[in-house]
Design a protein around this motif. Structure first.
Motif, PDB file in Angstrom:
ATOM      1  N   TRP A  32      -6.459  26.808 -22.805  1.00 39.32           N
ATOM      2  CA  TRP A  32      -5.417  26.548 -23.066  1.00 39.32           C
ATOM      3  C   TRP A  32      -6.345  24.669 -22.171  1.00 39.32           C
ATOM      4  O   TRP A  32      -6.009  23.716 -22.727  1.00 39.32           O
ATOM      5  CB  TRP A  32      -4.468  25.829 -22.542  1.00 39.32           C
ATOM      6  N   LEU A  33      -6.451  25.035 -21.411  1.00 41.20           N
ATOM      7  CA  LEU A  33      -7.177  24.014 -19.904  1.00 41.20           C
ATOM      8  C   LEU A  33      -7.991  22.869 -20.691  1.00 41.20           C
ATOM      9  O   LEU A  33      -8.358  22.269 -20.260  1.00 41.20           O
ATOM     10  CB  LEU A  33      -6.998  25.017 -18.322  1.00 41.20           C
ATOM     11  N   GLN A  34      -9.061  24.817 -20.557  1.00 39.02           N
ATOM     12  CA  GLN A  34     -10.213  23.541 -21.883  1.00 39.02           C
ATOM     13  C   GLN A  34     -10.239  22.645 -22.620  1.00 39.02           C
ATOM     14  O   GLN A  34     -11.196  22.092 -23.301  1.00 39.02           O
ATOM     15  CB  GLN A  34     -11.795  24.577 -21.878  1.00 39.02           C
ATOM     16  N   GLU A  35      -9.222  23.312 -23.191  1.00 37.33           N
ATOM     17  CA  GLU A  35      -8.661  21.968 -24.487  1.00 37.33           C
ATOM     18  C   GLU A  35      -8.296  20.912 -24.410  1.00 37.33           C
ATOM     19  O   GLU A  35      -8.388  19.454 -24.959  1.00 37.33           O
ATOM     20  CB  GLU A  35      -7.886  23.067 -25.333  1.00 37.33           C
ATOM     21  N   ILE A  36      -7.572  21.113 -23.560  1.00 41.24           N
ATOM     22  CA  ILE A  36      -7.191  19.402 -22.410  1.00 41.24           C
ATOM     23  C   ILE A  36      -7.640  18.929 -21.648  1.00 41.24           C
ATOM     24  O   ILE A  36      -8.510  17.647 -22.059  1.00 41.24           O
ATOM     25  CB  ILE A  36      -6.163  20.004 -21.301  1.00 41.24           C
ATOM     26  N   VAL A  37      -8.768  19.487 -21.572  1.00 47.27           N
ATOM     27  CA  VAL A  37     -10.465  18.976 -21.195  1.00 47.27           C
ATOM     28  C   VAL A  37     -11.378  17.811 -21.822  1.00 47.27           C
ATOM     29  O   VAL A  37     -11.590  17.090 -21.982  1.00 47.27           O
ATOM     30  CB  VAL A  37     -11.740  20.015 -19.991  1.00 47.27           C
ATOM     31  N   ALA A  38     -11.586  19.000 -23.724  1.00 45.31           N
ATOM     32  CA  ALA A  38     -12.290  18.387 -24.574  1.00 45.31           C
ATOM     33  C   ALA A  38     -11.798  17.207 -24.897  1.00 45.31           C
ATOM     34  O   ALA A  38     -11.853  16.222 -25.363  1.00 45.31           O
ATOM     35  CB  ALA A  38     -12.145  19.914 -24.875  1.00 45.31           C
ATOM     36  N   GLU A  39     -10.477  16.725 -25.063  1.00 51.14           N
ATOM     37  CA  GLU A  39      -9.680  15.868 -25.414  1.00 51.14           C
ATOM     38  C   GLU A  39      -9.562  14.928 -24.118  1.00 51.14           C
ATOM     39  O   GLU A  39     -10.138  13.936 -24.752  1.00 51.14           O
ATOM     40  CB  GLU A  39      -8.170  16.911 -25.871  1.00 51.14           C
ATOM     41  N   ALA A  40      -9.620  14.800 -23.516  1.00 52.41           N
ATOM     42  CA  ALA A  40      -9.724  13.763 -22.443  1.00 52.41           C
ATOM     43  C   ALA A  40     -11.057  13.336 -22.572  1.00 52.41           C
ATOM     44  O   ALA A  40     -11.841  12.311 -22.535  1.00 52.41           O
ATOM     45  CB  ALA A  40      -9.597  13.956 -21.282  1.00 52.41           C
ATOM     46  N   ARG A  41     -11.817  14.436 -22.605  1.00 48.19           N
ATOM     47  CA  ARG A  41     -14.134  14.132 -23.245  1.00 48.19           C
ATOM     48  C   ARG A  41     -13.764  13.236 -23.790  1.00 48.19           C
ATOM     49  O   ARG A  41     -14.940  12.487 -24.081  1.00 48.19           O
ATOM     50  CB  ARG A  41     -14.088  14.833 -22.972  1.00 48.19           C
ATOM     51  N   ASN A  42     -13.355  13.556 -25.006  1.00 46.18           N
ATOM     52  CA  ASN A  42     -13.415  13.048 -26.355  1.00 46.18           C
ATOM     53  C   ASN A  42     -12.309  11.405 -26.615  1.00 46.18           C
ATOM     54  O   ASN A  42     -11.996  10.847 -27.136  1.00 46.18           O
ATOM     55  CB  ASN A  42     -12.799  13.549 -27.654  1.00 46.18           C
ATOM     56  N   ASP A  43     -11.687  10.996 -25.369  1.00 50.07           N
ATOM     57  CA  ASP A  43     -11.792   9.827 -24.873  1.00 50.07           C
ATOM     58  C   ASP A  43      -9.649   9.673 -25.303  1.00 50.07           C
ATOM     59  O   ASP A  43      -9.891   8.732 -25.768  1.00 50.07           O
ATOM     60  CB  ASP A  43     -12.073   8.564 -25.782  1.00 50.07           C
ATOM     61  N   HIS A  44      -9.183  10.797 -25.192  1.00 42.61           N
ATOM     62  CA  HIS A  44      -7.651  11.136 -26.213  1.00 42.61           C
ATOM     63  C   HIS A  44      -7.302  11.039 -24.448  1.00 42.61           C
ATOM     64  O   HIS A  44      -6.869  12.344 -24.125  1.00 42.61           O
ATOM     65  CB  HIS A  44      -7.735  12.203 -26.845  1.00 42.61           C
TER      66      HIS A  44
END
Length: 107
Positions: free
Chosen positions: A76-88
């Motif tokens: 879950w936390l890494q999904e949040i990280v990925a979202e931020a990495r995608n500029d979201h």
């Protein structure tokens, strides 16, 4: 079944479908460590801190490897990280907030 009853049943089914579709993601109870990571990620995302995001990602992976957080929590936390990495960043912040809010009322 009468048409009136069928319409009522259809309306109830539609309301249930809408509630599920628009209720958003729910994380349920998470560990205290995961809660702290969610708080940190919220702050990182609020600042759009790419360097901090990468550091947090490494720390989350290490915490999972050491058994400090569960695999599900790390995902879950890494999904949040990925979202931020995608500029979201805003969506990532909202997910962090949801994870933290899900702890309200938990024993």
């Amino acid at each position: 079944m009468s048409i009136r009853n069928r319409l009522r049943l259809a309306a109830c089914q539609l309301a249930l479908i809408c509630a599920v579709l628009f209720s958003g993601c729910s994380y349920g109870e998470v560990s205290g460590n995961t809660y702290q990571y969610a708080k940190a990620l919220y702050s990182i995302c609020n600042r759009h801190d790419a360097e901090g995001l990468e550091k947090a990602s490494r720390q989350i992976a290490a915490a999972e490897a050491q058994g400090e957080i569960t695999t599900q929590e790390a995902e879950w936390l890494q999904e949040i990280v990925a979202e931020a990495r995608n500029d979201h960043w805003e969506d990532a912040m909202q997910d962090c907030r949801q994870m933290m809010e899900d702890q309200i009322g938990q024993p």
